[in-house]
Scaffold this active site. Structure first.
Site, PDB file in Angstrom:
ATOM      1  N   ARG A  99      33.300  26.614  41.860  1.00 15.51           N
ATOM      2  CA  ARG A  99      34.411  27.440  42.292  1.00 15.51           C
ATOM      3  C   ARG A  99      35.678  26.886  42.698  1.00 15.51           C
ATOM      4  NH1 ARG A  99      36.937  33.247  43.828  1.00 15.51           N
ATOM      5  NH2 ARG A  99      38.511  32.940  44.139  1.00 15.51           N
ATOM      6  N   ASN A 153      32.419  36.758  35.884  1.00 16.01           N
ATOM      7  CA  ASN A 153      33.542  36.152  34.973  1.00 16.01           C
ATOM      8  C   ASN A 153      33.156  34.794  34.877  1.00 16.01           C
ATOM      9  OD1 ASN A 153      36.167  37.208  35.756  1.00 16.01           O
ATOM     10  ND2 ASN A 153      35.763  36.803  38.234  1.00 16.01           N
ATOM     11  N   CYS A 175      36.525  44.763  34.608  1.00 14.88           N
ATOM     12  CA  CYS A 175      37.208  44.276  36.029  1.00 14.88           C
ATOM     13  C   CYS A 175      37.996  45.098  36.500  1.00 14.88           C
ATOM     14  CB  CYS A 175      37.684  43.302  34.925  1.00 14.88           C
ATOM     15  SG  CYS A 175      39.267  42.685  36.018  1.00 14.88           S
ATOM     16  N   HIS A 205      42.460  40.209  32.020  1.00 12.81           N
ATOM     17  CA  HIS A 205      42.739  38.717  32.949  1.00 12.81           C
ATOM     18  C   HIS A 205      43.732  38.322  31.964  1.00 12.81           C
ATOM     19  CE1 HIS A 205      39.643  37.945  36.458  1.00 12.81           C
ATOM     20  NE2 HIS A 205      39.791  38.663  36.468  1.00 12.81           N
ATOM     21  N   TYR A 259      47.730  38.454  36.535  1.00 12.67           N
ATOM     22  CA  TYR A 259      46.890  37.292  36.058  1.00 12.67           C
ATOM     23  C   TYR A 259      48.183  36.733  34.372  1.00 12.67           C
ATOM     24  CZ  TYR A 259      42.326  37.179  38.163  1.00 12.67           C
ATOM     25  OH  TYR A 259      41.442  37.388  39.799  1.00 12.67           O
TER      26      TYR A 259
END
Ligand code: G6P
Length: 440
Positions: A99, A153, A175, A205, A259
């Site tokens: 990540r 995700n 989510c 998102h 987001y």
């Protein structure tokens, strides 16, 4: 449809995650109506240590609560899946190190580095989709009647990949953004969360609140007015809200999700990420420290509940959403919850077989999306363009085709150039090489 079992086996893939205590707490709270018999926490060899620590805490939690739930820890996924009724997925291929690369590399090219959006989300999808496909094949063999509840995700793309390319049809993507938006709206309207309902529609998102109600009466205008005041915002722990331009929000006339900051404030968000990366670190680097603190706490043999520090993570309340969903499927509750599911014509202009994030009625046969019709013209284009990006990304993840990958990355609105896309793609393919066998 077969009768519901008297008691349930839950398999949690990525069971060593720091979020697990929240999930355990959710099952403990609902034990009266949701008779969970066994929870199998399964992880990979790299996660053995975390699994052991979090697993022991989970055992102490059920013991303290006095509920008859057996906690099992294993590194053998097939054993965990065997005859499971619900499979939840919360794994991270490549762990937080991957990540951090997703976040740092694009920034070098002036492009947003983020876990689920832009090149970061794209690479997370490339690493994760082949693994979820493997899990689906194992589910067919070991628990063909189970529901797959995915939190991994990018949750929207994972749901779409499963729906289109696997034989698992009982899949729901979850989510915490919608629940966070409802809680944020409740706070701004100064009412209890239970009195707020939002009509959600869009993608994971990238979801909008088309209308917002308190006790069934629309408060959208009032809420949007409050949000034009920069002091007020609805956001998550991992996204720094900067406040919307009042005229923009009034004209948009729907509630954006946190987001959307990346799409409607791209420049400012990139600047902020660059600054964060050079000061306290990227979000993955911050989360790494947070995780170390959490696992220190989890090791305390006197701790037998979820510590409040877990709420510093962006994914807080995930598990509440998961337990609420599992409960409604199990009891055929027919309440309304926002989830990622097959569009089935609910949102016009998005293919029926594609995944959307939308308010649904939750039945024993799964989510039934409420009809939305056409999205407002102001937001329709962005939703469709991200859906195209998602579909191309999934194709690239499954085929390992370089050109498709380049096309997907270039059409992402956060990238903005084929040349830049190529540079990012080449550097990231190399950086993530060991997790992308399909590209070799
Ligand atoms: C949000 C998103 C989740 C994401 C999380 C990251 O809540 O909805 O999908 O996983 O943030 O939080 P973190 O604490 O890991 O940055």
């Amino acid at each position: 449809m077969a009768q519901q079992p008297d008691s349930l086996k839950i398999a949690v893939i990525g069971g060593g995650s720091s979020y697990t205590p929240e999930l355990i707490e959710g099952f403990i709270k609902r034990h009266q109506e949701l008779p969970v018999r066994e929870i199998w926490l399964v992880d990979v060899e790299e996660g053995r240590n975390k699994l052991e620590i979090v697993g022991q805490l989970a055992k102490r939690m059920v013991e303290k609560a006095g509920v008859p739930i057996q906690i099992q820890l294993t590194l053998d996924r097939k054993k965990a899946l065997k005859s499971a009724d619900f499979v939840t997925t919360q794994f991270r291929v490549g762990l937080l190190e991957a990540r951090a690369k997703d976040e740092r590399i694009p920034l070098k090219y002036g492009v947003l580095g983020q876990e689920t959006n832009g090149p970061g989300g794209f690479f997370k999808a490339l690493r994760t989709i082949p693994v979820i496909m493997e899990i689906c094949r194992e589910m067919e063999e070991f628990c063909p009647n189970a529901w797959l509840i995915n939190f991994t995700n990018p949750a929207g793309m994972i749901t779409e990949a499963v729906l289109r390319y696997s034989n698992i049809k009982k899949v729901v993507g979850l989510c915490n953004v919608p629940i966070g938006m409802e809680m944020g709206a409740a706070q701004l309207m100064n009412v209890d969360h239970s009195r707020v309902r939002i009509d959600f529609a869009g993608l994971n998102h990238l979801v909008y609140g088309l209308d917002v109600y308190v006790d069934g009466v629309s408060v959208k205008e009032e809420l949007l007015k409050k949000l034009t005041d920069k002091e007020h915002s609805i956001t998550m722990k991992n996204i720094h809200a900067m406040g919307w331009e009042p005229e923009f929000l009034q004209a948009l006339n729907v509630l954006p999700c946190p987001y959307h900051n990346y799409y409607y404030k791209t420049r400012e968000m990139v600047e902020e990420e660059v600054k964060a990366a050079s000061e306290g670190g990227t979000r993955a680097e911050v989360v790494k420290k947070l995780e170390e603190e959490l696992f220190q706490l989890y090791q305390n043999p006197d701790l037998a509940e979820k510590p409040p520090q877990l709420e510093k993570r962006g994914g807080a309340y995930y598990s509440d959403a998961a337990c609420r969903l599992i409960h409604s499927i199990y009891t055929d509750k027919r309440d309304i919850q926002p989830v990622n599911t097959r569009n089935n014509g609910a949102i016009a202009g998005i293919p029926s077989e594609s995944a959307v994030e939308v308010s649904c009625m939750i039945t024993k046969d799964g989510p039934k999306p409420l009809t939305v019709g056409e999205l407002p013209v102001s937001v329709r284009g962005l939703v469709q363009s991200i859906k195209s990006f998602e579909r191309m990304t999934i194709e690239a993840a499954l085929t390992g085709d370089y050109n498709t990958a380049l096309l997907a990355l270039t059409i992402n609105p956060l990238v903005g150039s084929d040349k830049t896309a190529k540079k990012i793609l080449d550097e990231m393919l190399e950086a993530h090489r060991s997790y992308l066998p399909q590209f070799q």
